[in-house]
Design a protein around this motif. Sequence first.
Motif, mmCIF file in Angstrom:
data_model
loop_
_atom_site.group_PDB
_atom_site.id
_atom_site.type_symbol
_atom_site.label_atom_id
_atom_site.label_comp_id
_atom_site.label_asym_id
_atom_site.label_seq_id
_atom_site.Cartn_x
_atom_site.Cartn_y
_atom_site.Cartn_z
ATOM 1 N N SER B 326 2.485 -35.003 -5.715
ATOM 2 C CA SER B 326 3.082 -36.212 -5.156
ATOM 3 C C SER B 326 4.516 -36.354 -5.665
ATOM 4 O O SER B 326 4.816 -36.030 -6.810
ATOM 5 N N CYS B 327 5.411 -36.821 -4.826
ATOM 6 C CA CYS B 327 6.782 -37.087 -5.260
ATOM 7 C C CYS B 327 7.265 -38.396 -4.655
ATOM 8 O O CYS B 327 6.749 -38.840 -3.634
ATOM 9 N N PRO B 328 8.260 -39.038 -5.305
ATOM 10 C CA PRO B 328 8.670 -40.364 -4.836
ATOM 11 C C PRO B 328 9.378 -40.342 -3.483
ATOM 12 O O PRO B 328 10.138 -39.411 -3.194
ATOM 13 N N VAL B 329 9.096 -41.370 -2.697
ATOM 14 C CA VAL B 329 9.793 -41.546 -1.416
ATOM 15 C C VAL B 329 10.255 -43.003 -1.351
ATOM 16 O O VAL B 329 9.473 -43.925 -1.625
ATOM 17 N N GLU B 330 11.522 -43.203 -1.065
ATOM 18 C CA GLU B 330 12.084 -44.559 -1.020
ATOM 19 C C GLU B 330 11.584 -45.310 0.206
ATOM 20 O O GLU B 330 11.205 -44.707 1.206
#
Lengths: 159, 392
Positions: B326-330
């Motif tokens: 998982s990685c951050p998404v604005e």
Amino acid sequence: MKEPKYWKRSRGAYRILIIISALMVIVAVAAIFFLKEGTTSNDENIPSNAEYTSVPSTSDDPDQIVDGIHVRTGLIEAEGMMAVVNNCTNCHSAQYVMQNRMDKDRWIATIRWMQKTQNLWDLGENEAIIVNYLVTNYPIINKGRREALSHVEWYDLKD
Amino acid sequence: MISTLGTDIVFGKLLPLDYVPLALQDPDPFKMFELDPEMVVLSDKPWNIEAKAHMLDDTITPNKVMFVRNNGIIPENIDLDNWSLTIDGESVSKSKTYSIQELKTKFKSYTYQLLLECGGNGRSEFDPPAKGNQWTVGAVSCASWTGVRLRDVLEDAGIKKNAVYIGYHAADLHLSRDPGKEPISRGVPMSKALQDETLLAYQMNGTDIPLAHGHPLRLVAGGWPASVSGKWINRISIRDKIHDGEKMEGSSYRMPCKPVAPGEKVPDEEMCIIESMPVKSLITYPKSGAILPKGKRLKIRGHAWAGELQVAQMHYSIDFGATWISCPVERPINRLAWQHFSADITFPQEGYYEVWAKATDSRGVSQPMLLPGWNPKGYLNNACHRIAVKIT
């Protein structure tokens, strides 16, 4: 009385014309000679590699072929190419044709659609020639459900 | 004209009205449309040009890397002072015409970043091949659009209760130059037409819209196939039925109503109009082909979007989907704008890798790794984007 005078005058005119023509011929021969010299010496400066020969020429010939490619449209030179140029590149780019890979039935269906809705004319006996050219020179490439990444340009990532 | 040239024309007032300045006659699209030299021309008549993934790294897409999609010939003479927009159709209370100046002064203006993606973006991957421009990944943009709400203008003219759809008409020419034919005339259902973000835009990224993108007036309906965002708009019809303009019917911008096998023939009556575009993402940094020394971390970034929906989650994989991280998404700056993701990746050992990105929308639907359902016109390829990386 008037006639001899006329003849005398026109003979004079002819003489001048002959002298002018002779001078022009001499100048023309000299020009051809010098210009030819010029181009010969220039030729030595042009690399004769394949890359150079593939550069589209500025020739006025609209149907010039370089390395098997019709320069104006980018189409592959092969039997039927001019039928494609003349019937398929009036309204749209030849790139529209080359991008699409279809079998005979789908090309014919596309032609029918263009005839029905896009003002394409009856192609007559050219239709078979055009379709044959397309399926032969721009065949379908099987890609499967997902292609491998290809033509990767490797570079060192800085920062 | 000024917006195309990007400069004032000195003595411009002295030019004959029908004179096209040399700059616009220039067949070099890179000069004519002020494009980045890396843009890829798919077709020069009509003009169809796309970006490569790494060129789309900006948060807001600048003109120079914005894909150009045309069905016909770009209008050759735009007379801004005499340009008008007519609202008509079976379901308009009273047909009404507005000048650009009237639109700008009479209605409040709004600015939104709106995602425009060609319905056929990714078409080149379908097997058997689908007919049309063979777009790869670069027929997508998210620019900042300024204009008035379509809703405000439609309501000013009056919408009858039986209104179903709007259809646009524009000033571009059919490729055959037949004045009786429209190259494209599409539209949206009333529900989309009345959304806050559906604009009649006159500015892109803070300046007049460039000619290739619809100067002086463009309908912008983000998140739907970009073909509904008609350019050079001069008329909008409020219809009492689904708009039947050019490229609304047949197989254009339609998907098989029921899934079909690859290559299957689908009758027109079994094709359904595409509405919202599906969830998708693009890795815009680094460019595919990066070589890194062992032990160095790789920062990736990109954008994700989901048509009418939002992107809820973002994942990446460096092992061909065996594991996903998982990685951050604005959050989007506004509805229908793309969202930005980033990740910091470590690689376990030397070798060849691919970084795959996968977005998931707010309904839990993700991008497929393989091509999604085949369709005759090759629309809606939202398969995961990936880049090649080598650790040495």
